[in-house]
Scaffold this active site. Sequence first.
Site, mmCIF file in Angstrom:
data_model
loop_
_atom_site.group_PDB
_atom_site.id
_atom_site.type_symbol
_atom_site.label_atom_id
_atom_site.label_comp_id
_atom_site.label_asym_id
_atom_site.label_seq_id
_atom_site.Cartn_x
_atom_site.Cartn_y
_atom_site.Cartn_z
ATOM 1 C CB THR A 34 4.245 -44.660 48.337
ATOM 2 O OG1 THR A 34 3.376 -45.718 47.937
ATOM 3 C CG2 THR A 34 4.764 -43.924 47.116
ATOM 4 C CG PHE A 41 10.096 -39.105 40.935
ATOM 5 C CD1 PHE A 41 10.511 -38.713 42.200
ATOM 6 C CD2 PHE A 41 11.070 -39.392 39.983
ATOM 7 C CE1 PHE A 41 11.852 -38.614 42.527
ATOM 8 C CE2 PHE A 41 12.424 -39.299 40.298
ATOM 9 C CZ PHE A 41 12.813 -38.909 41.571
ATOM 10 C CD GLN A 111 10.635 -47.985 36.433
ATOM 11 O OE1 GLN A 111 10.643 -46.955 35.781
ATOM 12 N NE2 GLN A 111 9.512 -48.613 36.719
ATOM 13 C CG HIS A 129 16.347 -46.214 36.889
ATOM 14 N ND1 HIS A 129 15.093 -45.684 37.036
ATOM 15 C CD2 HIS A 129 16.427 -46.619 35.596
ATOM 16 C CE1 HIS A 129 14.433 -45.769 35.886
ATOM 17 N NE2 HIS A 129 15.213 -46.349 35.003
ATOM 18 C CB CYS A 137 36.303 -41.200 42.525
ATOM 19 S SG CYS A 137 37.235 -39.779 41.921
ATOM 20 C CB CYS A 140 40.741 -41.980 40.345
ATOM 21 S SG CYS A 140 40.154 -42.159 42.035
ATOM 22 C CB CYS A 161 38.027 -39.081 45.349
ATOM 23 S SG CYS A 161 39.068 -40.512 45.103
ATOM 24 C CG ASN A 227 0.536 -47.460 38.942
ATOM 25 O OD1 ASN A 227 1.464 -47.614 39.728
ATOM 26 N ND2 ASN A 227 0.319 -46.327 38.315
ATOM 27 C CG LEU A 244 0.976 -50.867 44.775
ATOM 28 C CD1 LEU A 244 1.901 -49.665 44.658
ATOM 29 C CD2 LEU A 244 1.688 -52.138 44.335
HETATM 30 P P1 NAD Z 1 6.479 -42.873 39.385
HETATM 31 O O1 NAD Z 1 6.550 -41.934 40.563
HETATM 32 O O2 NAD Z 1 6.520 -42.280 38.041
HETATM 33 O O3 NAD Z 1 5.135 -43.730 39.481
HETATM 34 C C1 NAD Z 1 4.721 -44.330 40.669
HETATM 35 C C2 NAD Z 1 3.297 -44.854 40.448
HETATM 36 O O4 NAD Z 1 2.914 -45.556 41.627
HETATM 37 C C3 NAD Z 1 2.270 -43.738 40.231
HETATM 38 O O5 NAD Z 1 1.625 -43.921 38.984
HETATM 39 C C4 NAD Z 1 1.310 -43.888 41.405
HETATM 40 O O6 NAD Z 1 -0.040 -43.695 41.032
HETATM 41 C C5 NAD Z 1 1.528 -45.307 41.868
HETATM 42 N N1 NAD Z 1 1.260 -45.499 43.304
HETATM 43 C C6 NAD Z 1 1.797 -44.817 44.346
HETATM 44 N N2 NAD Z 1 1.324 -45.299 45.517
HETATM 45 C C7 NAD Z 1 0.448 -46.300 45.200
HETATM 46 C C8 NAD Z 1 -0.379 -47.182 45.975
HETATM 47 N N3 NAD Z 1 -0.394 -47.134 47.311
HETATM 48 N N4 NAD Z 1 -1.155 -48.094 45.314
HETATM 49 C C9 NAD Z 1 -1.142 -48.152 43.945
HETATM 50 N N5 NAD Z 1 -0.365 -47.351 43.172
HETATM 51 C C10 NAD Z 1 0.415 -46.425 43.786
HETATM 52 O O7 NAD Z 1 7.585 -43.955 39.611
HETATM 53 P P2 NAD Z 1 8.421 -44.804 38.544
HETATM 54 O O8 NAD Z 1 7.531 -45.286 37.465
HETATM 55 O O9 NAD Z 1 9.220 -45.760 39.340
HETATM 56 O O10 NAD Z 1 9.444 -43.744 37.884
HETATM 57 C C11 NAD Z 1 10.085 -42.797 38.700
HETATM 58 C C12 NAD Z 1 11.593 -42.752 38.673
HETATM 59 O O11 NAD Z 1 11.960 -42.176 39.916
HETATM 60 C C13 NAD Z 1 12.275 -44.070 38.643
HETATM 61 O O12 NAD Z 1 13.322 -43.912 37.759
HETATM 62 C C14 NAD Z 1 12.876 -44.266 40.041
HETATM 63 O O13 NAD Z 1 14.249 -44.620 39.942
HETATM 64 C C15 NAD Z 1 12.854 -42.921 40.687
HETATM 65 N N6 NAD Z 1 12.385 -42.909 42.095
HETATM 66 C C16 NAD Z 1 12.750 -43.898 42.959
HETATM 67 C C17 NAD Z 1 12.298 -43.897 44.260
HETATM 68 C C18 NAD Z 1 12.726 -45.009 45.171
HETATM 69 O O14 NAD Z 1 13.809 -45.563 44.993
HETATM 70 N N7 NAD Z 1 11.891 -45.397 46.132
HETATM 71 C C19 NAD Z 1 11.433 -42.879 44.706
HETATM 72 C C20 NAD Z 1 11.088 -41.855 43.795
HETATM 73 C C21 NAD Z 1 11.561 -41.898 42.488
HETATM 74 ZN ZN ZN Z 2 39.319 -40.221 42.801
#
Ligand code: NAD
Ligand code: ZN
Length: 265
Positions: A34, A41, A111, A129, A137, A140, A161, A227, A244
């Site tokens: 973020t 999410f 994640q 993830h 694809c 194939c 593909c 968090n 963060l």
């Molecule tokens: P989540 O969205 O469930 O949790 C994110 C946590 O980060 C929240 O609890 C929130 O309070 C905290 N947060 C956000 N900004 C913050 C800050 N500035 N300071 C402190 N805390 C902060 O995310 P998750 O646990 O990773 O699970 C979500 C799933 O969604 C994962 O499987 C992931 O693959 C996927 N996802 C990935 C992305 C990406 O790749 N950037 C983005 C969205 C979702």
């Molecule tokens: Zn193919």
Amino acid sequence: MEKQLAFEKKFNTLRAMIRGSRSLVVLTGAGISTLSGIPDFRSSSGVYAKRWNEYRVEEILSIGFFHAHPELFYEWAREFWYKLDSYQPNVVHTSLATLERKGYIRGVFTQNIDMLHKKAGNRKCYELHGSAEHHHCTNCNSYYSYASIAPIVLNGEVPRCTQCGSVIKPDITFYGENLDALVLAKAYEMFSHSDLTLVLGSSLLVQPAANLPYHSLQNSASLVIVNKQKTGYDRSATLQFTDLQQFGEALEAFAETLEERKSLV
Ligand code: NAD
Ligand code: ZN
């Protein structure tokens, strides 16, 4: 001022913990990205707070939905996943890359699928993830890179593909799919041998990733959680931080002062 003092006191403890650790592993979630402008999410401004047309995001990201409606998935993903190359790593990503370069990190398990840890320079990065970097694809198994697929999706088309015409799928773990068995095995091995585990920006609600800190605790590791929302592991944490950005800046400044040491295996 008082808040700043409390932060400094806790961060001092963390400095000593990092210096003394021989097996530091990190679990990251969408919260850290973020700070780069990618919505998570489960924050109040996160992706789950909104619906897309009549669909919930959990539904769009389920494997059954993908196979039934690839055109709807890609229409949604066009805005969300296929502009990822325009985002840059932030101070949390770069501080972890510095710690790894100096020999203080065994592994960063993320994640996130946004490629930002690798962009920041982390080599010991394991994408639980999957990643938007790779595609296959569905028939194939031919390989396609993000760079070859993104222009097709941004053009409003479903990528197909060139060998067999079937739909191409990103190597992202959808709801209803299993995680990559090798990456998961590596995670269990590293977390269960960890002496210090950092969890950064994850709600710890998505299994099996959410279970990884449990394996560290079984090994009597110290657990540090950063968090802003509560997590199910807060009571087991030795230290907790909520901001963060502040944490990342302090970690980066600290990492810069560390001597390089022989890299941990
Ligand atoms: P989540 O969205 O469930 O949790 C994110 C946590 O980060 C929240 O609890 C929130 O309070 C905290 N947060 C956000 N900004 C913050 C800050 N500035 N300071 C402190 N805390 C902060 O995310 P998750 O646990 O990773 O699970 C979500 C799933 O969604 C994962 O499987 C992931 O693959 C996927 N996802 C990935 C992305 C990406 O790749 N950037 C983005 C969205 C979702
Ligand atoms: Zn193919």
